[in-house]
Design a protein around this motif. Structure first.
Motif, PDB file in Angstrom:
ATOM      1  N   UNK A  70      -2.042  19.422   0.691  1.00 46.61           N
ATOM      2  CA  UNK A  70      -3.301  18.672   0.673  1.00 46.61           C
ATOM      3  C   UNK A  70      -3.585  18.065  -0.694  1.00 46.61           C
ATOM      4  N   UNK A  71      -3.054  18.670  -1.760  1.00 48.22           N
ATOM      5  CA  UNK A  71      -3.356  18.222  -3.116  1.00 48.22           C
ATOM      6  C   UNK A  71      -2.216  17.441  -3.764  1.00 48.22           C
ATOM      7  N   UNK A  72      -1.296  16.941  -2.943  1.00 49.16           N
ATOM      8  CA  UNK A  72      -0.160  16.174  -3.477  1.00 49.16           C
ATOM      9  C   UNK A  72      -0.086  14.827  -2.772  1.00 49.16           C
ATOM     10  N   UNK A  73      -0.016  13.742  -3.558  1.00 43.58           N
ATOM     11  CA  UNK A  73       0.140  12.390  -3.019  1.00 43.58           C
ATOM     12  C   UNK A  73       1.486  11.841  -3.467  1.00 43.58           C
ATOM     13  N   UNK A  74       2.224  11.242  -2.545  1.00 45.14           N
ATOM     14  CA  UNK A  74       3.566  10.747  -2.841  1.00 45.14           C
ATOM     15  C   UNK A  74       3.565   9.213  -2.837  1.00 45.14           C
ATOM     16  N   UNK A  75       3.685   8.615  -4.026  1.00 42.46           N
ATOM     17  CA  UNK A  75       3.698   7.160  -4.125  1.00 42.46           C
ATOM     18  C   UNK A  75       5.019   6.561  -3.633  1.00 42.46           C
ATOM     19  N   UNK A  76       6.004   7.405  -3.345  1.00 36.97           N
ATOM     20  CA  UNK A  76       7.247   6.909  -2.759  1.00 36.97           C
ATOM     21  C   UNK A  76       7.077   6.560  -1.286  1.00 36.97           C
ATOM     22  N   UNK A  77       6.027   7.107  -0.674  1.00 37.02           N
ATOM     23  CA  UNK A  77       5.803   6.923   0.765  1.00 37.02           C
ATOM     24  C   UNK A  77       5.064   5.603   1.004  1.00 37.02           C
ATOM     25  N   UNK A  78       5.759   4.635   1.557  1.00 32.84           N
ATOM     26  CA  UNK A  78       5.147   3.330   1.813  1.00 32.84           C
ATOM     27  C   UNK A  78       4.618   3.212   3.234  1.00 32.84           C
ATOM     28  N   UNK A  79       4.617   4.318   3.968  1.00 34.92           N
ATOM     29  CA  UNK A  79       4.162   4.291   5.361  1.00 34.92           C
ATOM     30  C   UNK A  79       2.770   4.889   5.537  1.00 34.92           C
ATOM     31  N   UNK A  83       4.892  -4.863  -4.142  1.00 27.11           N
ATOM     32  CA  UNK A  83       3.986  -4.074  -3.305  1.00 27.11           C
ATOM     33  C   UNK A  83       3.203  -3.097  -4.156  1.00 27.11           C
ATOM     34  N   UNK A  84       2.119  -2.602  -3.601  1.00 28.36           N
ATOM     35  CA  UNK A  84       1.312  -1.569  -4.242  1.00 28.36           C
ATOM     36  C   UNK A  84       1.093  -0.428  -3.266  1.00 28.36           C
ATOM     37  N   UNK A  85       0.900   0.777  -3.805  1.00 23.75           N
ATOM     38  CA  UNK A  85       0.574   1.962  -3.007  1.00 23.75           C
ATOM     39  C   UNK A  85      -0.664   2.596  -3.635  1.00 23.75           C
ATOM     40  N   UNK A  86      -1.695   2.845  -2.825  1.00 24.28           N
ATOM     41  CA  UNK A  86      -2.983   3.287  -3.350  1.00 24.28           C
ATOM     42  C   UNK A  86      -3.376   4.668  -2.825  1.00 24.28           C
ATOM     43  N   UNK A  87      -3.806   5.519  -3.750  1.00 23.84           N
ATOM     44  CA  UNK A  87      -4.387   6.829  -3.402  1.00 23.84           C
ATOM     45  C   UNK A  87      -5.902   6.707  -3.544  1.00 23.84           C
ATOM     46  N   UNK A  88      -6.596   6.708  -2.417  1.00 19.05           N
ATOM     47  CA  UNK A  88      -8.053   6.583  -2.391  1.00 19.05           C
ATOM     48  C   UNK A  88      -8.635   7.686  -1.518  1.00 19.05           C
ATOM     49  N   UNK A  89      -9.942   7.652  -1.340  1.00 20.43           N
ATOM     50  CA  UNK A  89     -10.586   8.666  -0.505  1.00 20.43           C
ATOM     51  C   UNK A  89     -10.021   8.667   0.907  1.00 20.43           C
ATOM     52  N   UNK A 145     -14.226  11.790  -8.212  1.00 22.62           N
ATOM     53  CA  UNK A 145     -14.583  10.623  -9.007  1.00 22.62           C
ATOM     54  C   UNK A 145     -13.456   9.746  -9.490  1.00 22.62           C
ATOM     55  N   UNK A 146     -12.305   9.757  -8.822  1.00 24.63           N
ATOM     56  CA  UNK A 146     -11.206   8.926  -9.295  1.00 24.63           C
ATOM     57  C   UNK A 146     -10.251   8.548  -8.184  1.00 24.63           C
ATOM     58  N   UNK A 147      -9.485   7.474  -8.419  1.00 26.79           N
ATOM     59  CA  UNK A 147      -8.445   7.020  -7.501  1.00 26.79           C
ATOM     60  C   UNK A 147      -7.319   6.423  -8.339  1.00 26.79           C
ATOM     61  N   UNK A 148      -6.194   6.119  -7.696  1.00 28.06           N
ATOM     62  CA  UNK A 148      -5.055   5.594  -8.447  1.00 28.06           C
ATOM     63  C   UNK A 148      -4.192   4.712  -7.558  1.00 28.06           C
ATOM     64  N   UNK A 149      -3.615   3.681  -8.176  1.00 28.55           N
ATOM     65  CA  UNK A 149      -2.681   2.781  -7.498  1.00 28.55           C
ATOM     66  C   UNK A 149      -1.441   2.613  -8.362  1.00 28.55           C
ATOM     67  N   UNK A 150      -0.275   2.542  -7.710  1.00 24.32           N
ATOM     68  CA  UNK A 150       0.956   2.147  -8.396  1.00 24.32           C
ATOM     69  C   UNK A 150       1.378   0.801  -7.859  1.00 24.32           C
ATOM     70  N   UNK A 151       1.732  -0.116  -8.782  1.00 26.12           N
ATOM     71  CA  UNK A 151       2.164  -1.442  -8.387  1.00 26.12           C
ATOM     72  C   UNK A 151       3.597  -1.692  -8.806  1.00 26.12           C
TER      73      UNK A 151
END
Length: 267
Positions: free
Chosen positions: A77-86, A98-104, A114-120
């Motif tokens: 639940x506490x891990x986000x994978x920016x390699x996952x484009x699906x 392309x960009x991959x975004x971690x949001x709510x 209070x934060x979010x992140x995107x990799x482009x």
């Protein structure tokens, strides 16, 4: 003589009865080998509840941090994978990257933090077209290659442009129109942090051309290269979020544009 023999026997018995010191196994005990890998947490499926509306609603309604933590009780639940484009709603792809975004929505564990992140990932000569983040300031760090950045804060303020190299950062204030361009022949990668779990994004050109055609035509009346009366003809051909551009860079990198097709955006 008898006393000497008795002492020897007692000493030997005491030695046999003594416990083996930790870390010093006896010759007949099995050896146990360990590596750093043995002490690492297990690898689990990451972020399996992305977009889970029930979980998201519960997290938004939870009154305390403890309550939110108790809801996030699944492995990964506490891990986000920016390699996952699906990830539904997390990936945006265009002609130049392309960009991959971690949001709510895509990473519910962010809720309440209070934060979010995107990799482009911007391809050679690729451009992230002008856009705004409606609800957040962006901190943009280059982690591969270079990027040319431009932004305008508001009316009456001069545009600000920079060329950023590896591990350099710029700030795009909340609501400021900004864009990024890769001037090189190799891929550029950036990491963008936001001070809101739902920063929002709005492409300036696409939003503008979605206004009433009469308003668009009146606004662009003084631009000779665009006739507002033709808005319906080119509305659907506006570039995606990330688009190839800048003729000089394309020439430098030996990249050729594909032939124009009338049905390109209809496929």
């Amino acid at each position: 003589m008898l006393s000497t023999i008795t002492s020897t026997i007692l000493f030997a018995a005491a030695a046999l009865a003594a416990p083996t010191a930790p870390g010093n196994p006896t010759p007949n005990s099995p050896r146990v080998s360990s590596t750093a890998q043995d002490f690492l947490p297990p690898v689990v499926p990451y972020n399996t509840r992305t977009g889970d509306q029930s979980l998201i609603s519960s997290l938004l309604l939870a009154p305390t941090t403890r309550d939110r933590a108790n809801l996030l009780n699944q492995p990964g639940d506490h891990v986000f994978d920016f390699n996952n484009r699906d990830i539904p709603g997390g990936e945006s792809e265009g002609l130049g990257g392309h960009t991959v975004a971690a949001t709510a929505r895509t990473f519910p564990a962010l809720i309440g933090n209070g934060g979010a992140m995107t990799m482009g990932f911007i391809g050679p000569c690729g451009m992230n077209t002008p856009h705004v983040h409606n609800r957040a300031t962006e901190l943009n760090v280059i982690v591969k290659g270079r990027l040319v950045t431009n932004f305008v804060i508001e009316n009456g303020v001069e545009p600000i442009a920079n060329t950023l190299g590896l591990y350099q950062m710029t700030v795009f204030p909340q609501g400021a129109i900004h864009q990024e361009f890769n001037p090189d022949c190799e891929e550029a990668v950036f990491v963008a942090g936001f001070n809101n779990v739902d920063p929002g994004v709005e492409q300036v050109a696409q939003a503008f051309f979605n206004l009433n055609p009469a308003v668009v035509g009146a606004t662009l009346g003084g631009v000779s290269t665009l006739n507002g009366q033709d808005i319906e003809s080119f509305r659907e051909h506006i570039p995606d979020n990330v688009a190839l551009g800048i003729d000089a860079c394309l020439k430098k990198c030996g990249l050729k544009r594909n032939a124009k097709r009338a049905d390109y955006f209809l496929n």
